[in-house]
Structures are given as C-alpha cells and as structure tokens.
Write an enzyme that holds these catalytic residues in place. Structure first.
Site, PDB file in Angstrom:
ATOM      1  N   SER A 274      24.667 -15.795 -19.662  1.00 35.59           N
ATOM      2  CA  SER A 274      23.663 -16.354 -20.310  1.00 35.59           C
ATOM      3  C   SER A 274      23.875 -17.874 -20.402  1.00 35.59           C
ATOM      4  O   SER A 274      25.262 -18.209 -20.248  1.00 35.59           O
ATOM      5  CB  SER A 274      23.772 -15.901 -21.783  1.00 35.59           C
ATOM      6  OG  SER A 274      22.887 -16.868 -22.656  1.00 35.59           O
ATOM      7  N   ARG A 313     -16.976  -3.987   9.839  1.00 35.21           N
ATOM      8  CA  ARG A 313     -15.864  -4.939   9.453  1.00 35.21           C
ATOM      9  C   ARG A 313     -15.874  -5.621   8.174  1.00 35.21           C
ATOM     10  O   ARG A 313     -17.235  -5.864   8.079  1.00 35.21           O
ATOM     11  CB  ARG A 313     -15.850  -6.016  10.784  1.00 35.21           C
ATOM     12  CG  ARG A 313     -15.568  -5.754  12.145  1.00 35.21           C
ATOM     13  CD  ARG A 313     -14.136  -5.433  12.432  1.00 35.21           C
ATOM     14  NE  ARG A 313     -13.252  -6.659  12.226  1.00 35.21           N
ATOM     15  CZ  ARG A 313     -13.061  -7.726  13.236  1.00 35.21           C
ATOM     16  NH1 ARG A 313     -13.677  -7.510  14.189  1.00 35.21           N
ATOM     17  NH2 ARG A 313     -12.419  -8.506  12.656  1.00 35.21           N
TER      18      ARG A 313
END
Length: 403
Positions: A274, A313
């Site tokens: 921390s 497509r």
C-alpha cells in the site's frame, strides 16, 4: 493500450496483438496465399517468389499503415497497397498477382486467427498451472477443517481440500471445452469478394487447404465471413473461464480479510503493498482476476451482439467484433496468469481455520455445535474431495490434435 489496462493483462498477450505482430500475421497470409496459388498453377512461380520475398514486416511502415486504415475502412487496404508497391520495386509483373482472388476480410480474419492461436497457447499453459496447483491443494488439504459459508454466513464444517476441488472443477471443464472451441474456430479465412473464390477457377479449395497447412490453422471448407458462430463460441468459452477464475479470486479475497485470515496470497517484495498503510497485504492476483470478470461479460456480449451480419459481408458488426476480440483475450490471459502465479504459493492457515470453527462452537448450544460445526465433518468432505480429484483427472484427457 491505456496505462490502466496494461497491468490487467500480460506483456506476451499485449505483444501478440500489437500493431507490428498483426501486420506480420497479415503478411504471412499474403505469403502463404502466393505460395499456395503458385503450387496449383494459378500464378507464376516467379511472381510468388517476389511476393513472398516482399512479405517481411521490417520492410513496412507499420505506423503509417495503421494511420491510413481509418480513412480506408480496413487495415488490409493500406497493407495490400504497400505490399504491391514493395513487390513492384523488384518485379512489376508480379503486382497483378499480389492478393489475387482474396479480399480484406480474408487477410484480417486469418491474421486474427494466427495471433489468437498464440494467445490461446499462453492461456492454456497458465490455465494448466492453475489447475495443477488447485489439484495439489485439494489433495494436501483434503481433510483440513474449515467453515463453509452460505449467504456470507457460517454454514457448517467442510474441508479446504473440498473447496479447492470445487474451485478447480470448472477450470478443468473449461480447459477441455476451450480445446474443442479453439479447434473449431481457428480456421484460415479465404472466400474472395463474395465468398465463392470465383477468381481461382475451381482451385480455391486446394489453395485454402495448402494455406491452412502452412499457417497451422484449420480449414472450415468454406468461407465464414458472416458465419461467426464458431468464432464467437470460442469467445464465450473464454468468458466462462474468466468467470470461473473470478469466483476463485472472490473467495480467496474474502478468506484473506484480516477478520478471517484463513487463506492469503503469497507474499514477496513489491507485491500487494500500500502507498499509505504499510501493514496492508492487498490480494493483487485476485484483484486482476476480478477486474477481468467485470470486463469480460461486456466483451462477450459485444461479440454476440455483432453476430447478425448483413448478407455476405458485414457493415459495422464485423468491425465491432474485431475491436472487442483482443480486449477479451487480454483480460482472459491477465486473469489466468495472475491466479496461476498466486495459487501454487497460497498461504493456508490451518490453525486459523480451526480457531474460527472453535470460536463459533463456543457461542452455540452444544447440540448445534456438534451437529454442524464438528471438525470431524471434514473427514467426509475429504473423501468427497479426493473422489472429485480422481474424477477430474479422468476427465482431463486432452486430444493431442487439439493442443
């Protein structure tokens, strides 16, 4: 890649999907296409040699190709333009045979399959490490008593080995399903403009097989431009794996809380510290896996949402899928790498587990304590854990062809 995303993945997967790697994979497609077409007599051997010799990523301005892809609508268009220019410098006659009979989606899908194959190898290796570690814990702690929790409250006595067996079972099943999904999905894409390979004069099937062999991909036997089911199925299986890893990470993070303190991630210099509180041991592997479990469902949902594609497509849907796919793979490998690195060194505090049982027993009437919180109940859980381990090892018989 954002500074906030890099540490949630791995350097290897980031490299697999970076611009240079992807352009290199597209050039491998073009080289394989030329070689295969020459082999069946569709293009001259001399033209194929010129194309192959030009398909070297170091010859291209990758950044420029990427920049121009936005205006072109596809990264394949500036790539093919640059390739034809490179080929023309040495053999002007070969330019007409460059990218012959193919289309943009062919090269991009096949390149994506190649880099995905590389990422999947990384994922499978780390998934196996995680599985092996959990199976070992399941055996080692088969009868180690601990509290089971339901609805976040103490439920009864189980064993840590049985919990590990429960953690690992979905991972073993996931590995087996991923092998099948990968074999079904990672195919060469070759269809030409509308999927019929019309320009190849009936030799398209042979070209496709030759390319599949050279690129070490499967051959679906036909184009899958807008048939995305097998591809998305692989994405869904990755999402399931990430979710299973997230469940393990959540349990570990809860068991590692100071008030519980039964299972902790391994400690090493620089891990889980921390910036403000030196006493903290943050479960960073669980954090990465949980972050992936938060993000992966949206990626999978995007793949499913992109499946309705127009005719032969797609306009927009395929492009959306392409953008989501690398993010899913990056999250998946980040998740499994994090836990594969942490699980072998899990710190299991068996004394604390027993103390938490005894503390609860002291607060209950003797009859209830003996019925639900007798440490001897772990013996039965241990038998179940060992049976589960044996069953899982029996299920894990990989098909070598799918590895």
């Amino acid at each position: 890649m954002s500074i906030f995303e890099g540490f949630l993945s791995t350097p290897e997967t980031l490299d697999a999907f970076d611009d240079r790697s992807f352009v290199d994979a597209m050039l491998r497609f073009e080289a394989a296409l030329a070689r295969s077409q020459a082999a069946v007599g569709l293009i001259p051997e001399s033209a194929a040699n010129s194309i192959v010799n030009s398909c070297k990523v170091e010859l291209f301005d990758v950044a420029r190709i990427v920049r121009e892809s936005g205006r072109a609508g596809s990264v394949a268009i500036p790539l093919v333009k640059a390739l034809k220019e490179a080929v023309g410098l040495f053999n002007a006659d070969a330019v007409a045979y460059t990218h012959f009979g193919s289309t943009s989606q062919d090269v991009i899908d096949t390149a994506t399959a190649q880099v995905t194959r590389n990422a999947m190898a990384l994922i499978e290796a780390d998934l196996s490490r995680a599985i092996d570690a959990l199976l070992e814990h399941a055996v080692q702690h088969a009868t180690t008593p601990m509290l089971a929790r339901t609805l976040m409250q103490p439920a009864s006595v189980t064993s840590f080995g049985y919990k590990c067996a429960g953690w690992v079972a979905p991972l073993v099943r996931s590995r087996n399903r991923l092998r099948v999904a990968k074999a079904n999905a990672l195919n060469v894409q070759l269809g030409g403009a509308v999927g019929t390979l019309a320009q190849m004069g009936g030799k398209g099937g042979e070209v496709m097989q030759r390319m599949a062999d050279e690129l070490e991909l499967g051959n679906a036997g036909a184009t899958w431009h807008t048939q995305r089911d097998e591809w998305v199925a692989l994405g869904c299986e990755l999402g399931l794996m990430v979710g299973a890893l997230g469940k393990i990470a959540l349990d570990i993070s809860l068991l590692g809380q100071y008030e519980v303190a039964e299972v902790m991630e391994p400690t090493e210099p620089g891990r889980g510290g921390s910036s403000a509180m030196p006493h903290k041991r943050n479960p960073v592997a669980s954090m990465v896996a949980l972050a992936a479990a938060q993000r992966a469902p949206q990626r999978v949902a995007a793949l499913l949402g992109a499946m309705p594609q127009q005719h032969e497509r797609a306009l927009g849907a395929w492009q959306a899928e392409l953008a989501e796919w690398p993010q899913l793979l990056m999250s998946a490998h980040g998740s499994v790498r994090a836990l594969a690195s942490a699980l072998p060194g899990l710190q299991v505090d068996v004394v604390r587990m027993r103390a938490n049982i005894d503390r609860l027993r002291a607060e209950l009437p003797k009859e209830a304590a003996d019925e639900w919180f007798n440490p001897a109940l772990a013996e039965n859980a241990g038998r179940l854990a060992l049976a589960q381990v044996e069953r899982l090892r029996g299920l894990d018989k990989p098909n070598k062809e799918n590895l």
